[in-house]
Design a protein around this motif. Structure first.
Motif, PDB file in Angstrom:
ATOM      1  N   THR A   1       0.848  -1.202   0.003  1.00  0.00           N
ATOM      2  CA  THR A   1      -0.079  -0.068  -0.013  1.00  0.00           C
ATOM      3  C   THR A   1       0.954   1.146  -0.064  1.00  0.00           C
ATOM      4  O   THR A   1       0.470   2.125  -0.627  1.00  0.00           O
ATOM      5  CB  THR A   1      -0.958  -0.025   1.093  1.00  0.00           C
ATOM      6  N   ILE A   2       1.852   1.281   0.686  1.00  0.00           N
ATOM      7  CA  ILE A   2       2.947   2.380   0.912  1.00  0.00           C
ATOM      8  C   ILE A   2       3.374   2.497  -0.510  1.00  0.00           C
ATOM      9  O   ILE A   2       3.623   3.640  -1.168  1.00  0.00           O
ATOM     10  CB  ILE A   2       3.858   2.183   1.775  1.00  0.00           C
ATOM     11  N   GLN A   3       3.952   1.440  -1.019  1.00  0.00           N
ATOM     12  CA  GLN A   3       4.725   1.478  -2.590  1.00  0.00           C
ATOM     13  C   GLN A   3       3.692   1.952  -3.536  1.00  0.00           C
ATOM     14  O   GLN A   3       3.871   2.711  -4.482  1.00  0.00           O
ATOM     15  CB  GLN A   3       5.045  -0.009  -2.816  1.00  0.00           C
ATOM     16  N   TRP A   4       2.270   1.611  -3.563  1.00  0.00           N
ATOM     17  CA  TRP A   4       1.415   1.986  -4.545  1.00  0.00           C
ATOM     18  C   TRP A   4       1.134   3.563  -4.410  1.00  0.00           C
ATOM     19  O   TRP A   4       1.162   4.240  -5.419  1.00  0.00           O
ATOM     20  CB  TRP A   4      -0.188   1.625  -3.904  1.00  0.00           C
ATOM     21  N   HIS A   5       1.206   4.201  -3.317  1.00  0.00           N
ATOM     22  CA  HIS A   5       1.228   5.627  -3.330  1.00  0.00           C
ATOM     23  C   HIS A   5       2.517   6.223  -3.720  1.00  0.00           C
ATOM     24  O   HIS A   5       2.402   7.472  -4.053  1.00  0.00           O
ATOM     25  CB  HIS A   5       0.461   6.169  -2.016  1.00  0.00           C
ATOM     26  N   VAL A   6       3.642   5.539  -3.191  1.00  0.00           N
ATOM     27  CA  VAL A   6       4.672   6.211  -3.689  1.00  0.00           C
ATOM     28  C   VAL A   6       5.088   6.327  -5.340  1.00  0.00           C
ATOM     29  O   VAL A   6       5.532   7.191  -6.014  1.00  0.00           O
ATOM     30  CB  VAL A   6       5.979   5.392  -3.069  1.00  0.00           C
ATOM     31  N   GLU A   7       4.479   4.962  -5.892  1.00  0.00           N
ATOM     32  CA  GLU A   7       4.304   4.849  -7.404  1.00  0.00           C
ATOM     33  C   GLU A   7       3.393   6.235  -7.900  1.00  0.00           C
ATOM     34  O   GLU A   7       3.732   6.632  -8.941  1.00  0.00           O
ATOM     35  CB  GLU A   7       3.959   3.567  -7.637  1.00  0.00           C
ATOM     36  N   ASP A   8       2.358   6.556  -7.380  1.00  0.00           N
ATOM     37  CA  ASP A   8       1.551   7.607  -7.534  1.00  0.00           C
ATOM     38  C   ASP A   8       2.357   8.848  -7.650  1.00  0.00           C
ATOM     39  O   ASP A   8       2.167   9.752  -8.603  1.00  0.00           O
ATOM     40  CB  ASP A   8       0.442   7.838  -6.861  1.00  0.00           C
ATOM     41  N   GLU A   9       2.979   9.257  -6.678  1.00  0.00           N
ATOM     42  CA  GLU A   9       3.886  10.395  -6.494  1.00  0.00           C
ATOM     43  C   GLU A   9       4.749  10.783  -7.251  1.00  0.00           C
ATOM     44  O   GLU A   9       5.161  11.570  -7.842  1.00  0.00           O
ATOM     45  CB  GLU A   9       4.218  10.413  -5.101  1.00  0.00           C
ATOM     46  N   ILE A  10       5.369   9.589  -7.629  1.00  0.00           N
ATOM     47  CA  ILE A  10       6.704   9.542  -8.350  1.00  0.00           C
ATOM     48  C   ILE A  10       6.343  10.136  -9.901  1.00  0.00           C
ATOM     49  O   ILE A  10       7.243  10.430 -10.593  1.00  0.00           O
ATOM     50  CB  ILE A  10       7.524   8.561  -8.478  1.00  0.00           C
ATOM     51  N   ARG A  11       5.098  10.097 -10.290  1.00  0.00           N
ATOM     52  CA  ARG A  11       4.612  10.326 -11.686  1.00  0.00           C
ATOM     53  C   ARG A  11       4.091  11.716 -11.931  1.00  0.00           C
ATOM     54  O   ARG A  11       3.665  12.058 -12.748  1.00  0.00           O
ATOM     55  CB  ARG A  11       3.495   9.288 -12.194  1.00  0.00           C
ATOM     56  N   ARG A  12       4.200  12.530 -10.716  1.00  0.00           N
ATOM     57  CA  ARG A  12       3.670  13.855 -10.659  1.00  0.00           C
ATOM     58  C   ARG A  12       4.762  14.639 -11.463  1.00  0.00           C
ATOM     59  O   ARG A  12       5.968  14.434 -11.492  1.00  0.00           O
ATOM     60  CB  ARG A  12       3.929  14.412  -9.203  1.00  0.00           C
ATOM     61  N   PRO A  13       4.079  15.260 -12.647  1.00  0.00           N
ATOM     62  CA  PRO A  13       5.109  16.184 -13.638  1.00  0.00           C
ATOM     63  C   PRO A  13       5.863  17.225 -13.117  1.00  0.00           C
ATOM     64  O   PRO A  13       6.910  17.830 -13.350  1.00  0.00           O
ATOM     65  CB  PRO A  13       4.038  16.695 -14.786  1.00  0.00           C
ATOM     66  N   ASP A  14       5.361  17.819 -11.810  1.00  0.00           N
ATOM     67  CA  ASP A  14       5.649  18.860 -10.954  1.00  0.00           C
ATOM     68  C   ASP A  14       6.965  18.399 -10.047  1.00  0.00           C
ATOM     69  O   ASP A  14       7.237  19.132  -9.258  1.00  0.00           O
ATOM     70  CB  ASP A  14       4.645  19.741 -10.503  1.00  0.00           C
ATOM     71  N   LEU A  15       7.017  17.220  -9.774  1.00  0.00           N
ATOM     72  CA  LEU A  15       8.092  16.552  -8.911  1.00  0.00           C
ATOM     73  C   LEU A  15       9.457  17.223  -9.192  1.00  0.00           C
ATOM     74  O   LEU A  15       9.873  16.728 -10.113  1.00  0.00           O
ATOM     75  CB  LEU A  15       7.909  15.137  -8.675  1.00  0.00           C
ATOM     76  N   PRO A  16      10.113  17.674  -8.051  1.00  0.00           N
ATOM     77  CA  PRO A  16      11.396  18.153  -8.435  1.00  0.00           C
ATOM     78  C   PRO A  16      12.256  16.820  -8.491  1.00  0.00           C
ATOM     79  O   PRO A  16      12.019  15.682  -7.876  1.00  0.00           O
ATOM     80  CB  PRO A  16      11.720  18.793  -7.072  1.00  0.00           C
ATOM     81  N   ASP A  17      13.495  16.948  -9.061  1.00  0.00           N
ATOM     82  CA  ASP A  17      14.364  15.797  -9.637  1.00  0.00           C
ATOM     83  C   ASP A  17      14.903  15.314  -8.179  1.00  0.00           C
ATOM     84  O   ASP A  17      14.944  14.029  -7.952  1.00  0.00           O
ATOM     85  CB  ASP A  17      15.562  16.242 -10.409  1.00  0.00           C
TER      86      ASP A  17
ATOM     87  N   LEU B   1      -5.415  -3.765  -3.889  1.00  0.00           N
ATOM     88  CA  LEU B   1      -5.328  -2.358  -3.769  1.00  0.00           C
ATOM     89  C   LEU B   1      -5.802  -1.985  -4.988  1.00  0.00           C
ATOM     90  O   LEU B   1      -6.359  -0.793  -5.093  1.00  0.00           O
ATOM     91  CB  LEU B   1      -3.742  -2.015  -3.949  1.00  0.00           C
ATOM     92  N   LYS B   2      -5.814  -2.486  -6.192  1.00  0.00           N
ATOM     93  CA  LYS B   2      -6.579  -2.250  -7.532  1.00  0.00           C
ATOM     94  C   LYS B   2      -7.881  -2.124  -7.038  1.00  0.00           C
ATOM     95  O   LYS B   2      -8.462  -1.167  -7.854  1.00  0.00           O
ATOM     96  CB  LYS B   2      -6.023  -3.316  -8.575  1.00  0.00           C
ATOM     97  N   ILE B   3      -8.502  -3.042  -6.235  1.00  0.00           N
ATOM     98  CA  ILE B   3      -9.792  -3.064  -6.396  1.00  0.00           C
ATOM     99  C   ILE B   3     -10.412  -1.833  -5.287  1.00  0.00           C
ATOM    100  O   ILE B   3     -11.358  -1.211  -5.717  1.00  0.00           O
ATOM    101  CB  ILE B   3     -10.371  -4.321  -5.522  1.00  0.00           C
ATOM    102  N   TYR B   4      -9.680  -1.361  -4.331  1.00  0.00           N
ATOM    103  CA  TYR B   4     -10.040  -0.358  -3.471  1.00  0.00           C
ATOM    104  C   TYR B   4      -9.981   1.055  -4.478  1.00  0.00           C
ATOM    105  O   TYR B   4     -10.647   1.590  -4.197  1.00  0.00           O
ATOM    106  CB  TYR B   4      -8.857  -0.439  -2.315  1.00  0.00           C
ATOM    107  N   HIS B   5      -8.818   1.125  -5.113  1.00  0.00           N
ATOM    108  CA  HIS B   5      -8.623   2.197  -5.793  1.00  0.00           C
ATOM    109  C   HIS B   5      -9.619   2.453  -6.993  1.00  0.00           C
ATOM    110  O   HIS B   5      -9.909   3.584  -7.393  1.00  0.00           O
ATOM    111  CB  HIS B   5      -7.064   2.587  -6.242  1.00  0.00           C
ATOM    112  N   MET B   6      -9.885   1.225  -7.651  1.00  0.00           N
ATOM    113  CA  MET B   6     -10.766   1.487  -8.904  1.00  0.00           C
ATOM    114  C   MET B   6     -12.146   1.896  -8.393  1.00  0.00           C
ATOM    115  O   MET B   6     -13.037   2.617  -9.007  1.00  0.00           O
ATOM    116  CB  MET B   6     -10.779   0.088  -9.642  1.00  0.00           C
TER     117      MET B   6
END
Length: 200
Positions: A47-63, A123-128
């Protein structure tokens, strides 16, 4: 505990719900030496990794933050793999006294790696499902997500059946499996050239 898919799914569902209450690690409600403890812990990591994977795809995320997230994902992946192997060790111990039949077939996937897929699926079921409940999107978006949710729920049924059938076959000696350690090289400072050459 009697190992069966319904119990595994229940633990994963509770773990996902618990994490989202505070969006942080939840206290593990199971005895530390139990399989239930490992299932709950594993899903919390997923679950933690799911949300980290979401964050890492933000286009405004600093390097700088992107690098930090990437290293966190690497660490979580290693922890996830270690837990899967611990789960397989415990399940293997449950069937160590079962006599393997001469015509027993080897299963390529271990029970724990099947359970790993079930954890991610919850996790897929919860978020879908969350997507089907949004008020800020079009009816078409809701319907598309509902169609996907229906497939995910069908997959839950299928994977649950596969796990129960595998466990039944193991208990009868009709199937066996081998636990091959992952032997990941990129996290090992003695095996990853990018790490050991820099040390030298």
């Amino acid at each position: 505990m009697k190992l069966e898919s319904a119990k595994v799914v229940e633990i994963f569902k509770n773990s996902v719900t618990d994490w989202h209450k505070e969006e942080t690690l939840s206290p593990n409600p199971f005895p530390q030496s139990s399989l239930e403890f490992l299932f709950y812990q594993k899903n919390q990591i997923d679950t933690i990794q799911w949300h980290v994977e979401d964050e890492i795809r933000r286009p405004d995320l600093p390097d700088k933050e992107l690098v930090q997230f990437k290293r966190k994902i690497d660490a979580l992946n290693q922890e996830r793999t270690d837990l899967v192997e611990q789960i397989d060790d415990q399940i293997s111990a449950m069937y160590k006294s079962v006599e393997r039949k001469p015509n027993a077939r080897m299963n390529s996937e271990t029970p724990a790696w099947l359970i790993d897929r079930m954890s991610i699926l919850e996790l897929k079921i919860y978020h879908m499902k969350e997507q089907t409940e949004r008020k800020d999107v079009s009816p078409e978006h809701i319907q598309t997500c509902q169609n996907k949710l229906n497939v995910l729920l069908e997959q839950r049924t299928d994977l649950s059946k596969c796990l129960d059938e595998l466990l039944d076959d193991l208990s009868k000696g009709d199937k066996f499996y081998k636990v091959y350690r992952q032997m990941k090289m990129y996290n090992d400072k003695n095996l990853n050239p990018s790490l050991y050459t820099k040390q030298a």
